[in-house]
Write an enzyme that holds these catalytic residues in place. Structure first.
Site, PDB file in Angstrom:
ATOM      1  N   ARG A 180       0.815  -1.219   0.000  1.00 22.86           N
ATOM      2  CA  ARG A 180       0.000   0.000   0.000  1.00 22.86           C
ATOM      3  C   ARG A 180       0.849   1.270   0.000  1.00 22.86           C
ATOM      4  O   ARG A 180       0.498   2.266  -0.634  1.00 22.86           O
ATOM      5  CB  ARG A 180      -0.925  -0.011   1.223  1.00 22.86           C
ATOM      6  CG  ARG A 180      -1.920   1.137   1.222  1.00 22.86           C
ATOM      7  CD  ARG A 180      -2.965   0.919   2.303  1.00 22.86           C
ATOM      8  NE  ARG A 180      -4.000   1.943   2.268  1.00 22.86           N
ATOM      9  CZ  ARG A 180      -4.344   2.667   3.314  1.00 22.86           C
ATOM     10  NH1 ARG A 180      -3.737   2.485   4.480  1.00 22.86           N
ATOM     11  NH2 ARG A 180      -5.311   3.560   3.210  1.00 22.86           N
TER      12      ARG A 180
ATOM     13  N   ASP B 109       2.485   6.307  -2.506  1.00 25.00           N
ATOM     14  CA  ASP B 109       3.571   7.143  -3.016  1.00 25.00           C
ATOM     15  C   ASP B 109       3.311   7.514  -4.481  1.00 25.00           C
ATOM     16  O   ASP B 109       3.313   8.685  -4.849  1.00 25.00           O
ATOM     17  CB  ASP B 109       4.915   6.401  -2.896  1.00 25.00           C
ATOM     18  CG  ASP B 109       6.082   7.283  -3.347  1.00 25.00           C
ATOM     19  OD1 ASP B 109       5.935   8.531  -3.328  1.00 25.00           O
ATOM     20  OD2 ASP B 109       7.143   6.734  -3.708  1.00 25.00           O
TER      21      ASP B 109
ATOM     22  N   ASN C 167      -3.765   8.699   4.754  1.00 24.16           N
ATOM     23  CA  ASN C 167      -2.552   8.140   5.365  1.00 24.16           C
ATOM     24  C   ASN C 167      -2.569   8.112   6.890  1.00 24.16           C
ATOM     25  O   ASN C 167      -2.078   7.165   7.512  1.00 24.16           O
ATOM     26  CB  ASN C 167      -1.329   8.945   4.917  1.00 24.16           C
ATOM     27  CG  ASN C 167      -1.052   8.789   3.433  1.00 24.16           C
ATOM     28  OD1 ASN C 167      -1.458   7.792   2.819  1.00 24.16           O
ATOM     29  ND2 ASN C 167      -0.366   9.760   2.842  1.00 24.16           N
TER      30      ASN C 167
ATOM     31  N   ASP D 123     -10.058  -9.148   2.822  1.00 22.41           N
ATOM     32  CA  ASP D 123     -10.496 -10.418   2.219  1.00 22.41           C
ATOM     33  C   ASP D 123     -10.865 -11.350   3.365  1.00 22.41           C
ATOM     34  O   ASP D 123      -9.997 -11.765   4.124  1.00 22.41           O
ATOM     35  CB  ASP D 123      -9.352 -10.998   1.376  1.00 22.41           C
ATOM     36  CG  ASP D 123      -9.632 -12.411   0.875  1.00 22.41           C
ATOM     37  OD1 ASP D 123     -10.659 -13.014   1.243  1.00 22.41           O
ATOM     38  OD2 ASP D 123      -8.782 -12.920   0.110  1.00 22.41           O
TER      39      ASP D 123
END
Ligand code: HEM
Ligand SMILES: [Ca+2]
Ligand SMILES: [Ca+2]
Length: 296
Positions: free
Chosen positions: A38, A43, A70, A216
Site C-alpha cells: 500500500r 507514493d 494516510n 479479504d
C-alpha cells in the site's frame, strides 16, 4: 527511462538484500506485506513514485503522513528504514528510497503467494511532498465507480488497471471508520457478512473507529484471486470495492479474475509496472536520500 538492470553493476546484491529484510518482516507479521504494498500505491499517486510519502513532518515542513488517506492508516515506515539501512551497508548512497518501495511491494506480493515480476528501477527521491495532492489524488473508500475510474485516469491508469490493482485488497486490514457506512447503510452487501462485520464495528461514529477487519474475509494473508470471488458474493468490505461489481462496466473483468488467478496475476503485474512508471524523477532531478525520512 527506468530499467530492470539499473543497479546491476552499482549494487549487485540489491535484490537479495531487500528481499531478506522484507521476508523477515513478513515472517514476524504477515500484515506487513500488505502495508508495504500500500505504501507504494500511496507514493505513486502523489506526484509520482518519488518516495514523497516517506518524508517525516518537521517544524518547518508538512509532508504527506497526516493526509486523510494516510493518517492512522499507512504503516511500514520502520521496515523501509530497516531495508534502507541494509542497502546502505552494501552500496552506500546509490539506491533511492523510491526504488526501495517498488522492490518491497513486489517482494511482498511474491512472499505472500502471488507471482513476481521484473521491477523497473532508476527513480530518484523527491525533496518535496504534497499533503494536498495526497488528499486529492488517493480515492477514499466512499468512492463511486466513476470516481475511481477518474482518479486512476488522472494518473494515466486505465479502468482495466483499476480492477487489477484493486486485487491488492486480497491482503491486509481496514479500520471500521473506512467501512462503517458500507456495512450499515449500503444494500448491495451480503446480510450475514454485514452482521459479522457490524459485531466489531459499532454504528456510532467515534466508537471503535480503529477496530480492524480483513479486506479479504477468507485469505487475508494470501495473495490470491479471492478478492474477486468476495465481490461476486457481495462480500466486499469497502464501498469502493463493491463498486467494481455492482452492475456496471467492470463486472465482466471481476468475473474473469474470479475464474482465473493466472489472468489476475499477469494483469496485476503489468499494472504494477505501469503504476511504477508514474512521473519518476531521473537524471539530476531529486536526490538519493541517505535517510528515507528526510531530505539530505
Ligand atoms: C481503488 C481505489 C482504492 C481505494 C478506495 C482504497 C482504499 C483503501 C482503504 C480505505 C484501506 C483501509 C485503510 C484503513 O482503514 O486504515 C485500504 C487498505 C489497503 N489497500 Fe487500498 N485502496 C485502493 C486501491 C489500492 C491499490 C491500487 C493498492 C495497491 C496496489 C491497495 C493496497 C491496499 C492494501 C494492501 C491495504 C491493506 C494495508 C494494511 O493492511 O496495512 N489499495 N485501501
Ligand atoms: Ca510520491
Ligand atoms: Ca487473499
Amino acid at each position: 527511462q527506468l530499467s530492470t538492470s539499473y543497479y546491476s553493476s552499482s549494487c549487485p546484491d540489491l535484490f537479495s538484500t531487500v528481499s531478506g529484510v522484507v521476508q523477515s518482516a513478513i515472517s514476524k507479521e504477515k500484515r506487513m506485506g500488505a502495508s508495504l504494498l500500500r505504501l507504494f500505491f500511496h507514493d505513486c499517486f502523489v506526484n509520482g513514485c518519488d518516495g514523497s510519502i516517506l518524508l517525516d513532518d518537521t517544524s518547518g515542513f508538512t509532508g504527506e503522513k497526516t493526509a486523510n488517506p494516510n493518517q492512522n492508516s499507512v504503516r511500514g515506515f520502520d521496515v523501509v528504514d530497516d531495508i534502507k539501512t541494509a542497502v546502505e551497508k552494501v552500496c552506500p548512497g546509490v539506491v533511492s528510497c523510491a526504488d526501495i518501495l517498488a522492490i518491497a511491494a513486489r517482494d511482498s506480493v511474491a512472499t505472500l503467494g502471488g507471482r513476481s515480476w521484473n521491477v523497473k528501477l532508476g527513480r530518484r527521491d523527491s525533496t518535496t511532498a504534497s499533503l494536498s495532492a495526497a488528499n486529492n489524488n488517493i480515492p477514499p473508500p466512499s468512492s463511486s465507480l466513476s470516481n475511481l475510474i477518474s482518479k486512476f485516469s488522472d494518473q494515466g491508469l486505465s479502468t482495466k488497471d483499476l480492477v487489477a490493482l484493486s486485487g491488492a485488497h486480497t491482503i491486509g486490514q481496514a479500520r471500521c471508520i473506512s467501512f462503517r457506512a458500507h456495512i450499515y447503510t449500503d444494500t448491495n452487501i451480503d446480510s450475514g457478512f454485514a452482521n459479522t462485520r457490524q459485531s466489531n464495528c459499532p454504528s456510532t461514529a467515534g466508537s471503535g473507529d480503529n477496530n480492524l477487519a480483513p479486506l479479504d474475509l477468507q485469505t487475508p494473508t494470501t495473495f490470491d484471486n479471492n478478492y474477486y470471488k468476495n465481490l461476486i458474493s457481495t462480500k466486499g468490505l469497502l464501498h469502493s470495492d463493491q463498486e467494481l461489481y455492482n452492475g456496471g462496466s467492470t463486472d465482466s473483468q471481476v468475473k474473469a479474475y474470479s475464474n482465473s488467478s493466472g489472468s489476475f496475476y499477469s494483469d496485476f503485474a503489468a499494472a504494477m509496472i505501469k503504476m511504477g512508471d508514474i512521473s519518476p524523477l531521473t537524471g539530476s532531478s531529486g536526490e538519493i536520500r541517505k535517510n528515507c525520512r528526510k531530505i539530505n
